[in-house]
Design an enzyme around this catalytic site. Structure first.
Site, PDB file in Angstrom:
ATOM      1  N   ASP A   1       0.635   1.986  -4.794  1.00 43.95           N
ATOM      2  CA  ASP A   1       0.286   1.392  -3.495  1.00 43.95           C
ATOM      3  C   ASP A   1      -0.832   2.215  -2.845  1.00 43.95           C
ATOM      4  O   ASP A   1      -0.999   3.397  -3.152  1.00 43.95           O
ATOM      5  CB  ASP A   1       1.500   1.435  -2.550  1.00 43.95           C
TER       6      ASP A   1
ATOM      7  N   ARG B   1      -4.262  -4.669  -7.283  1.00 41.36           N
ATOM      8  CA  ARG B   1      -3.671  -5.550  -6.273  1.00 41.36           C
ATOM      9  C   ARG B   1      -4.678  -5.541  -5.117  1.00 41.36           C
ATOM     10  O   ARG B   1      -5.112  -4.472  -4.697  1.00 41.36           O
ATOM     11  CB  ARG B   1      -2.325  -5.021  -5.775  1.00 41.36           C
TER      12      ARG B   1
HETATM   13  C1  LIG Z   1       2.690  -7.720  -2.478  1.00 40.41           C
HETATM   14  C2  LIG Z   1       2.036  -6.994  -1.359  1.00 40.41           C
HETATM   15  C3  LIG Z   1       1.788  -5.642  -1.476  1.00 40.41           C
HETATM   16  C4  LIG Z   1       1.130  -4.946  -0.460  1.00 40.41           C
HETATM   17  N1  LIG Z   1       0.773  -3.635  -0.650  1.00 40.41           N
HETATM   18  C5  LIG Z   1       0.042  -3.006   0.288  1.00 40.41           C
HETATM   19  C6  LIG Z   1      -0.486  -1.709   0.063  1.00 40.41           C
HETATM   20  O1  LIG Z   1      -0.298  -1.083  -0.987  1.00 40.41           O
HETATM   21  N2  LIG Z   1      -1.213  -1.131   1.053  1.00 40.41           N
HETATM   22  C7  LIG Z   1      -1.464  -1.780   2.243  1.00 40.41           C
HETATM   23  O2  LIG Z   1      -2.164  -1.217   3.095  1.00 40.41           O
HETATM   24  N3  LIG Z   1      -0.965  -3.004   2.475  1.00 40.41           N
HETATM   25  C8  LIG Z   1      -0.230  -3.640   1.543  1.00 40.41           C
HETATM   26  N4  LIG Z   1       0.243  -4.906   1.777  1.00 40.41           N
HETATM   27  C9  LIG Z   1       0.174  -5.480   3.139  1.00 40.41           C
HETATM   28  C10 LIG Z   1      -1.121  -6.208   3.388  1.00 40.41           C
HETATM   29  O3  LIG Z   1      -2.172  -5.271   3.432  1.00 40.41           O
HETATM   30  C11 LIG Z   1      -1.081  -6.975   4.733  1.00 40.41           C
HETATM   31  O4  LIG Z   1      -0.862  -6.118   5.781  1.00 40.41           O
HETATM   32  C12 LIG Z   1      -0.031  -8.056   4.789  1.00 40.41           C
HETATM   33  O5  LIG Z   1       0.117  -8.709   3.561  1.00 40.41           O
HETATM   34  C13 LIG Z   1      -0.415  -9.116   5.835  1.00 40.41           C
HETATM   35  O6  LIG Z   1      -1.659  -9.686   5.518  1.00 40.41           O
HETATM   36  P1  LIG Z   1      -1.850 -11.181   4.985  1.00 40.41           P
HETATM   37  O7  LIG Z   1      -2.916 -11.140   3.956  1.00 40.41           O
HETATM   38  O8  LIG Z   1      -0.571 -11.739   4.565  1.00 40.41           O
HETATM   39  O9  LIG Z   1      -2.508 -11.963   6.195  1.00 40.41           O
HETATM   40  P2  LIG Z   1      -2.016 -12.175   7.688  1.00 40.41           P
HETATM   41  O10 LIG Z   1      -3.131 -12.911   8.350  1.00 40.41           O
HETATM   42  O11 LIG Z   1      -1.564 -10.890   8.307  1.00 40.41           O
HETATM   43  O12 LIG Z   1      -0.769 -13.103   7.533  1.00 40.41           O
HETATM   44  C14 LIG Z   1      -0.854 -14.464   7.201  1.00 40.41           C
HETATM   45  C15 LIG Z   1       0.436 -15.137   7.620  1.00 40.41           C
HETATM   46  O13 LIG Z   1       1.524 -14.628   6.855  1.00 40.41           O
HETATM   47  C16 LIG Z   1       2.652 -14.457   7.676  1.00 40.41           C
HETATM   48  N5  LIG Z   1       3.019 -13.037   7.713  1.00 40.41           N
HETATM   49  C17 LIG Z   1       2.237 -11.996   7.356  1.00 40.41           C
HETATM   50  N6  LIG Z   1       2.914 -10.838   7.461  1.00 40.41           N
HETATM   51  C18 LIG Z   1       4.151 -11.156   7.886  1.00 40.41           C
HETATM   52  C19 LIG Z   1       5.328 -10.415   8.189  1.00 40.41           C
HETATM   53  N7  LIG Z   1       5.415  -9.114   8.075  1.00 40.41           N
HETATM   54  N8  LIG Z   1       6.421 -11.097   8.575  1.00 40.41           N
HETATM   55  C20 LIG Z   1       6.387 -12.445   8.681  1.00 40.41           C
HETATM   56  N9  LIG Z   1       5.318 -13.185   8.434  1.00 40.41           N
HETATM   57  C21 LIG Z   1       4.211 -12.571   8.049  1.00 40.41           C
HETATM   58  C22 LIG Z   1       2.322 -14.997   9.032  1.00 40.41           C
HETATM   59  O14 LIG Z   1       2.703 -16.360   9.027  1.00 40.41           O
HETATM   60  C23 LIG Z   1       0.830 -14.875   9.074  1.00 40.41           C
HETATM   61  O15 LIG Z   1       0.232 -15.790   9.932  1.00 40.41           O
HETATM   62  C24 LIG Z   1       0.817  -5.631   0.749  1.00 40.41           C
HETATM   63  C25 LIG Z   1       1.085  -6.986   0.879  1.00 40.41           C
HETATM   64  C26 LIG Z   1       1.652  -7.678  -0.161  1.00 40.41           C
HETATM   65  C27 LIG Z   1       1.860  -9.139  -0.023  1.00 40.41           C
END
Ligand SMILES: Cc1cc2nc3c(=O)[nH]c(=O)nc-3n(C[C@H](O)[C@H](O)[C@H](O)COP(=O)(O)OP(=O)(O)OC[C@H]3O[C@@H](n4cnc5c(N)ncnc54)[C@H](O)[C@@H]3O)c2cc1C
Length: 304
Positions: free
Chosen positions: A125, A175
Protein backbone atom coordinates in the site's frame (compact mmCIF):
# COMPACT_ATOMS: atom_id res chain seq x y z
CA UNK A 1 -21.76 22.08 3.79
CA UNK A 2 -18.06 21.81 4.59
CA UNK A 3 -18.70 23.28 8.02
CA UNK A 4 -21.42 20.73 8.66
CA UNK A 5 -19.12 17.96 7.46
CA UNK A 6 -16.31 19.24 9.70
CA UNK A 7 -18.68 19.23 12.65
CA UNK A 8 -19.74 15.69 11.85
CA UNK A 9 -16.14 14.57 11.53
CA UNK A 10 -15.33 16.11 14.92
CA UNK A 11 -18.28 14.30 16.41
CA UNK A 12 -17.11 11.03 14.90
CA UNK A 13 -13.74 11.43 16.59
CA UNK A 14 -15.32 11.49 20.03
CA UNK A 15 -17.87 8.78 19.33
CA UNK A 16 -17.70 5.95 21.85
CA UNK A 17 -15.85 2.92 20.51
CA UNK A 18 -18.82 0.53 20.69
CA UNK A 19 -20.90 2.97 18.67
CA UNK A 20 -18.26 3.27 15.97
CA UNK A 21 -18.03 -0.51 16.07
CA UNK A 22 -21.68 -0.98 15.26
CA UNK A 23 -21.52 1.27 12.24
CA UNK A 24 -18.11 0.20 11.06
CA UNK A 25 -19.13 -3.38 10.67
CA UNK A 26 -19.63 -3.10 6.95
CA UNK A 27 -16.08 -1.78 6.40
CA UNK A 28 -14.22 -4.48 8.32
CA UNK A 29 -14.42 -8.24 8.18
CA UNK A 30 -14.05 -8.57 11.97
CA UNK A 31 -11.39 -8.81 14.62
CA UNK A 32 -10.20 -12.31 13.85
CA UNK A 33 -8.53 -13.90 10.85
CA UNK A 34 -11.32 -16.47 10.71
CA UNK A 35 -13.83 -13.60 10.28
CA UNK A 36 -11.86 -12.46 7.25
CA UNK A 37 -11.63 -16.00 5.89
CA UNK A 38 -15.40 -16.44 6.13
CA UNK A 39 -16.01 -13.15 4.39
CA UNK A 40 -13.53 -13.90 1.62
CA UNK A 41 -15.20 -17.26 1.08
CA UNK A 42 -18.51 -15.45 0.58
CA UNK A 43 -16.92 -13.07 -1.93
CA UNK A 44 -15.14 -15.90 -3.70
CA UNK A 45 -18.41 -17.80 -4.07
CA UNK A 46 -19.60 -14.86 -6.21
CA UNK A 47 -16.42 -14.92 -8.28
CA UNK A 48 -15.02 -11.88 -6.45
CA UNK A 49 -11.35 -11.80 -5.40
CA UNK A 50 -9.95 -10.28 -2.20
CA UNK A 51 -6.85 -8.74 -0.79
CA UNK A 52 -6.41 -9.15 2.95
CA UNK A 53 -5.14 -6.35 5.16
CA UNK A 54 -4.19 -6.96 8.78
CA UNK A 55 -5.23 -3.76 10.53
CA UNK A 56 -2.63 -2.06 12.62
CA UNK A 57 -1.91 1.61 12.85
CA UNK A 58 1.49 2.86 13.92
CA UNK A 59 4.23 0.63 15.27
CA UNK A 60 6.72 1.98 17.78
CA UNK A 61 9.67 -0.38 17.45
CA UNK A 62 11.16 -3.27 15.48
CA UNK A 63 9.56 -5.88 17.74
CA UNK A 64 6.11 -4.55 16.91
CA UNK A 65 6.98 -4.45 13.22
CA UNK A 66 8.20 -8.01 13.41
CA UNK A 67 5.00 -9.06 15.14
CA UNK A 68 2.99 -7.38 12.36
CA UNK A 69 5.01 -9.27 9.76
CA UNK A 70 4.41 -12.57 11.56
CA UNK A 71 0.67 -11.95 11.44
CA UNK A 72 0.98 -11.42 7.68
CA UNK A 73 2.92 -14.67 7.31
CA UNK A 74 0.04 -16.46 9.01
CA UNK A 75 -2.41 -14.80 6.62
CA UNK A 76 -0.49 -16.25 3.67
CA UNK A 77 -0.65 -19.72 5.24
CA UNK A 78 -4.36 -19.39 5.81
CA UNK A 79 -5.01 -18.21 2.25
CA UNK A 80 -3.43 -21.40 0.97
CA UNK A 81 -5.02 -23.71 3.57
CA UNK A 82 -8.46 -22.39 2.63
CA UNK A 83 -7.77 -22.17 -1.06
CA UNK A 84 -8.88 -18.53 -1.10
CA UNK A 85 -8.87 -16.32 -4.18
CA UNK A 86 -6.98 -13.68 -2.24
CA UNK A 87 -3.63 -12.02 -1.79
CA UNK A 88 -2.04 -9.81 0.85
CA UNK A 89 -1.87 -6.02 1.20
CA UNK A 90 0.63 -4.49 3.60
CA UNK A 91 1.41 -1.05 4.95
CA UNK A 92 5.17 -0.36 4.70
CA UNK A 93 5.30 1.64 7.95
CA UNK A 94 3.77 -1.34 9.76
CA UNK A 95 6.74 -3.33 8.49
CA UNK A 96 9.09 -0.75 9.99
CA UNK A 97 9.69 1.69 7.11
CA UNK A 98 9.52 4.71 9.42
CA UNK A 99 12.18 3.19 11.70
CA UNK A 100 14.75 1.67 9.35
CA UNK A 101 14.54 1.19 5.58
CA UNK A 102 16.85 -1.83 5.50
CA UNK A 103 14.96 -3.51 8.30
CA UNK A 104 11.64 -2.91 6.53
CA UNK A 105 13.12 -4.32 3.33
CA UNK A 106 14.16 -7.52 5.13
CA UNK A 107 10.72 -7.85 6.63
CA UNK A 108 8.83 -7.40 3.38
CA UNK A 109 11.38 -9.63 1.63
CA UNK A 110 10.31 -12.48 3.91
CA UNK A 111 6.67 -11.90 3.06
CA UNK A 112 7.21 -11.72 -0.68
CA UNK A 113 9.50 -14.75 -0.56
CA UNK A 114 6.88 -16.76 1.28
CA UNK A 115 4.16 -15.55 -1.11
CA UNK A 116 6.34 -16.58 -4.04
CA UNK A 117 6.66 -20.13 -2.67
CA UNK A 118 2.89 -20.47 -2.54
CA UNK A 119 2.27 -18.69 -5.82
CA UNK A 120 0.76 -15.66 -4.15
CA UNK A 121 1.25 -11.92 -4.30
CA UNK A 122 2.01 -9.02 -1.96
CA UNK A 123 0.70 -5.52 -2.62
CA UNK A 124 2.55 -2.69 -0.89
CA UNK A 125 0.00 0.00 0.00
CA UNK A 126 1.06 3.61 -0.41
CA UNK A 127 0.92 5.80 2.67
CA UNK A 128 1.42 9.55 3.08
CA UNK A 129 4.01 11.56 1.20
CA UNK A 130 6.95 11.31 3.67
CA UNK A 131 7.01 7.64 2.65
CA UNK A 132 6.48 7.87 -1.10
CA UNK A 133 10.16 7.74 -2.10
CA UNK A 134 11.01 5.20 0.57
CA UNK A 135 8.15 2.96 -0.51
CA UNK A 136 9.13 3.16 -4.16
CA UNK A 137 12.74 2.33 -3.21
CA UNK A 138 11.52 -0.61 -1.15
CA UNK A 139 9.52 -1.87 -4.11
CA UNK A 140 12.42 -1.39 -6.55
CA UNK A 141 14.75 -3.41 -4.32
CA UNK A 142 12.22 -6.22 -4.02
CA UNK A 143 11.62 -6.17 -7.75
CA UNK A 144 15.25 -7.14 -8.30
CA UNK A 145 14.40 -10.53 -6.76
CA UNK A 146 10.68 -11.07 -7.22
CA UNK A 147 7.87 -10.64 -9.71
CA UNK A 148 5.05 -11.25 -7.20
CA UNK A 149 5.10 -7.85 -5.57
CA UNK A 150 3.17 -4.72 -6.52
CA UNK A 151 2.96 -1.06 -5.69
CA UNK A 152 0.23 1.57 -5.29
CA UNK A 153 0.22 4.97 -6.99
CA UNK A 154 -1.95 7.88 -5.85
CA UNK A 155 -3.43 10.05 -8.60
CA UNK A 156 -3.68 13.11 -6.35
CA UNK A 157 0.11 13.42 -6.19
CA UNK A 158 1.49 15.66 -8.92
CA UNK A 159 4.51 13.37 -9.31
CA UNK A 160 2.47 10.26 -10.07
CA UNK A 161 2.39 10.34 -13.86
CA UNK A 162 6.21 10.67 -13.92
CA UNK A 163 6.56 7.86 -11.38
CA UNK A 164 4.45 5.63 -13.61
CA UNK A 165 6.62 6.40 -16.64
CA UNK A 166 9.72 5.33 -14.70
CA UNK A 167 8.12 2.33 -12.98
CA UNK A 168 6.62 1.06 -16.23
CA UNK A 169 10.15 0.08 -17.24
CA UNK A 170 10.29 -2.33 -14.28
CA UNK A 171 7.25 -4.25 -15.39
CA UNK A 172 5.43 -2.97 -12.33
CA UNK A 173 2.14 -4.40 -11.13
CA UNK A 174 0.15 -1.39 -9.96
CA UNK A 175 -2.86 -0.45 -7.95
CA UNK A 176 -3.99 3.01 -9.00
CA UNK A 177 -6.10 4.97 -6.51
CA UNK A 178 -6.89 8.63 -5.89
CA UNK A 179 -5.07 8.78 -2.54
CA UNK A 180 -6.51 9.01 0.93
CA UNK A 181 -4.19 11.21 3.00
CA UNK A 182 -4.31 14.98 3.46
CA UNK A 183 -1.37 16.36 1.49
CA UNK A 184 -0.16 19.94 0.90
CA UNK A 185 -1.31 21.60 -2.33
CA UNK A 186 2.34 22.10 -3.31
CA UNK A 187 2.56 18.38 -4.07
CA UNK A 188 -1.04 17.23 -4.48
CA UNK A 189 -4.03 18.19 -6.61
CA UNK A 190 -7.00 19.29 -4.57
CA UNK A 191 -9.51 19.78 -7.32
CA UNK A 192 -11.76 16.77 -7.93
CA UNK A 193 -11.57 16.97 -11.73
CA UNK A 194 -7.79 17.50 -11.67
CA UNK A 195 -7.43 14.31 -9.61
CA UNK A 196 -9.64 12.48 -12.08
CA UNK A 197 -7.59 13.82 -15.01
CA UNK A 198 -4.38 12.71 -13.33
CA UNK A 199 -5.95 9.31 -12.65
CA UNK A 200 -6.91 8.80 -16.28
CA UNK A 201 -3.61 10.07 -17.69
CA UNK A 202 -1.71 7.73 -15.40
CA UNK A 203 -4.03 4.83 -16.13
CA UNK A 204 -3.53 5.37 -19.85
CA UNK A 205 0.27 5.42 -19.65
CA UNK A 206 0.19 2.23 -17.58
CA UNK A 207 -2.27 0.40 -19.85
CA UNK A 208 -0.35 1.41 -22.96
CA UNK A 209 2.87 0.07 -21.43
CA UNK A 210 1.31 -3.37 -21.02
CA UNK A 211 1.81 -3.45 -17.25
CA UNK A 212 -0.87 -4.89 -14.97
CA UNK A 213 -3.09 -2.47 -13.07
CA UNK A 214 -5.68 -2.69 -10.33
CA UNK A 215 -8.15 0.11 -11.02
CA UNK A 216 -9.06 1.00 -7.43
CA UNK A 217 -11.95 3.43 -7.25
CA UNK A 218 -15.64 3.71 -6.48
CA UNK A 219 -15.98 6.78 -8.67
CA UNK A 220 -18.49 5.87 -11.36
CA UNK A 221 -17.06 8.47 -13.73
CA UNK A 222 -13.60 6.89 -13.48
CA UNK A 223 -14.98 3.39 -13.80
CA UNK A 224 -16.90 4.33 -16.96
CA UNK A 225 -13.87 6.08 -18.40
CA UNK A 226 -11.72 3.04 -17.57
CA UNK A 227 -14.19 0.79 -19.39
CA UNK A 228 -13.97 3.11 -22.38
CA UNK A 229 -10.17 3.23 -22.31
CA UNK A 230 -9.85 -0.54 -21.98
CA UNK A 231 -12.06 -1.04 -25.03
CA UNK A 232 -10.43 1.71 -27.05
CA UNK A 233 -6.90 0.41 -26.37
CA UNK A 234 -8.05 -3.18 -26.75
CA UNK A 235 -6.50 -4.18 -23.42
CA UNK A 236 -6.75 -7.90 -22.67
CA UNK A 237 -8.53 -8.94 -19.46
CA UNK A 238 -5.33 -10.44 -18.05
CA UNK A 239 -3.84 -6.96 -17.81
CA UNK A 240 -6.19 -5.30 -15.32
CA UNK A 241 -8.71 -5.75 -12.55
CA UNK A 242 -11.02 -3.44 -10.64
CA UNK A 243 -10.62 -3.00 -6.90
CA UNK A 244 -12.89 -1.62 -4.18
CA UNK A 245 -12.97 -1.31 -0.43
CA UNK A 246 -15.13 -3.64 1.61
CA UNK A 247 -18.58 -2.20 2.26
CA UNK A 248 -18.38 0.60 -0.31
CA UNK A 249 -20.60 0.77 -3.43
CA UNK A 250 -21.52 -2.90 -3.49
CA UNK A 251 -23.97 -2.14 -6.30
CA UNK A 252 -21.09 -1.03 -8.53
CA UNK A 253 -18.99 -3.98 -7.39
CA UNK A 254 -21.70 -6.39 -8.49
CA UNK A 255 -22.18 -4.56 -11.79
CA UNK A 256 -18.47 -4.78 -12.64
CA UNK A 257 -18.52 -8.46 -11.72
CA UNK A 258 -21.62 -9.04 -13.84
CA UNK A 259 -19.96 -7.19 -16.74
CA UNK A 260 -17.38 -9.98 -16.69
CA UNK A 261 -14.46 -7.99 -15.31
CA UNK A 262 -12.23 -9.23 -12.52
CA UNK A 263 -12.88 -7.43 -9.26
CA UNK A 264 -11.00 -7.58 -5.98
CA UNK A 265 -12.20 -6.33 -2.62
CA UNK A 266 -9.84 -4.91 0.00
CA UNK A 267 -10.74 -6.78 3.18
CA UNK A 268 -9.36 -5.28 6.38
CA UNK A 269 -9.59 -7.21 9.61
CA UNK A 270 -7.98 -7.25 13.03
CA UNK A 271 -8.06 -5.87 16.51
CA UNK A 272 -7.02 -2.39 15.36
CA UNK A 273 -10.33 -1.80 13.61
CA UNK A 274 -11.12 1.42 15.47
CA UNK A 275 -8.51 3.71 13.90
CA UNK A 276 -9.28 2.29 10.45
CA UNK A 277 -12.99 2.94 10.92
CA UNK A 278 -12.46 6.50 12.04
CA UNK A 279 -10.34 7.10 8.93
CA UNK A 280 -13.11 5.74 6.67
CA UNK A 281 -15.76 7.77 8.45
CA UNK A 282 -13.70 10.94 8.19
CA UNK A 283 -13.23 10.24 4.51
CA UNK A 284 -16.93 10.15 3.92
CA UNK A 285 -18.74 12.60 6.22
CA UNK A 286 -22.00 11.78 4.45
CA UNK A 287 -21.87 8.37 6.06
CA UNK A 288 -20.83 9.88 9.36
CA UNK A 289 -23.87 12.14 9.17
CA UNK A 290 -26.07 9.16 8.53
CA UNK A 291 -24.57 7.44 11.56
CA UNK A 292 -25.19 10.41 13.80
CA UNK A 293 -28.77 10.65 12.62
CA UNK A 294 -29.22 7.01 13.52
CA UNK A 295 -27.67 7.50 16.91
CA UNK A 296 -29.81 10.42 17.79
CA UNK A 297 -33.00 8.89 16.53
CA UNK A 298 -32.07 5.45 17.96
CA UNK A 299 -33.38 3.84 14.82
CA UNK A 300 -31.95 1.04 12.70
CA UNK A 301 -28.92 0.77 14.95
CA UNK A 302 -28.64 -2.96 14.64
CA UNK A 303 -29.42 -3.20 10.98
CA UNK A 304 -26.04 -1.94 9.78
C1 LIG B 1 -8.84 -1.35 -3.15
C2 LIG B 1 -8.41 -0.01 -2.68
C3 LIG B 1 -7.16 0.15 -2.12
C4 LIG B 1 -6.72 1.42 -1.72
N1 LIG B 1 -5.43 1.58 -1.29
C5 LIG B 1 -4.98 2.82 -1.01
C6 LIG B 1 -3.61 3.06 -0.72
O1 LIG B 1 -2.76 2.15 -0.70
N2 LIG B 1 -3.22 4.33 -0.45
C7 LIG B 1 -4.11 5.38 -0.46
O2 LIG B 1 -3.70 6.52 -0.23
N3 LIG B 1 -5.41 5.17 -0.72
C8 LIG B 1 -5.87 3.93 -1.00
N4 LIG B 1 -7.20 3.74 -1.30
C9 LIG B 1 -8.18 4.82 -1.07
C10 LIG B 1 -8.32 5.73 -2.26
O3 LIG B 1 -7.13 6.46 -2.42
C11 LIG B 1 -9.49 6.72 -2.08
O4 LIG B 1 -9.30 7.50 -0.97
C12 LIG B 1 -10.84 6.06 -1.96
O5 LIG B 1 -10.95 4.93 -2.78
C13 LIG B 1 -11.95 7.04 -2.36
O6 LIG B 1 -11.76 7.47 -3.68
P1 LIG B 1 -12.69 7.03 -4.91
O7 LIG B 1 -11.79 6.84 -6.08
O8 LIG B 1 -13.52 5.89 -4.55
O9 LIG B 1 -13.52 8.33 -5.27
P2 LIG B 1 -14.50 9.22 -4.39
O10 LIG B 1 -14.88 10.35 -5.28
O11 LIG B 1 -13.89 9.55 -3.07
O12 LIG B 1 -15.72 8.28 -4.14
C14 LIG B 1 -16.66 7.95 -5.13
C15 LIG B 1 -17.92 7.47 -4.45
O13 LIG B 1 -17.67 6.25 -3.75
C16 LIG B 1 -18.33 6.26 -2.52
N5 LIG B 1 -17.35 6.19 -1.43
C17 LIG B 1 -16.03 6.45 -1.53
N6 LIG B 1 -15.42 6.23 -0.35
C18 LIG B 1 -16.37 5.81 0.50
C19 LIG B 1 -16.39 5.41 1.87
N7 LIG B 1 -15.32 5.38 2.63
N8 LIG B 1 -17.56 5.02 2.40
C20 LIG B 1 -18.68 5.01 1.65
N9 LIG B 1 -18.73 5.39 0.38
C21 LIG B 1 -17.61 5.79 -0.20
C22 LIG B 1 -19.17 7.50 -2.45
O14 LIG B 1 -20.44 7.16 -2.97
C23 LIG B 1 -18.45 8.42 -3.38
O15 LIG B 1 -19.28 9.39 -3.93
C24 LIG B 1 -7.62 2.51 -1.78
C25 LIG B 1 -8.89 2.35 -2.32
C26 LIG B 1 -9.28 1.12 -2.80
C27 LIG B 1 -10.61 0.99 -3.44
Amino acid sequence: MTLINDAIVSAVKIMPKPVVGIFSKKYIAGEKLEDAVNLVKQLNSKGIYATLDVLGESIKNKDEASEAKNKCLIVLDVIIENNLMANLSIKPTQMGLSIDEDFAYEQVYQLVEKAKKINNFVRIDMEDSPYTDKTIRLFQRLKEHFDNVGLVLQAYLKRTFDDAVILNKLNTNYRLCKGIYIEPSSIAYKNKQKIRDSYLETLQVILKSGNYVGIATHDEFLINESYRMIKELNIPKEKFEFQMLLGVREDLRDKINADGYKIRIYVPFGEDWYAYSIRRLKENPQIAGYILKNIFSFKNVNSH
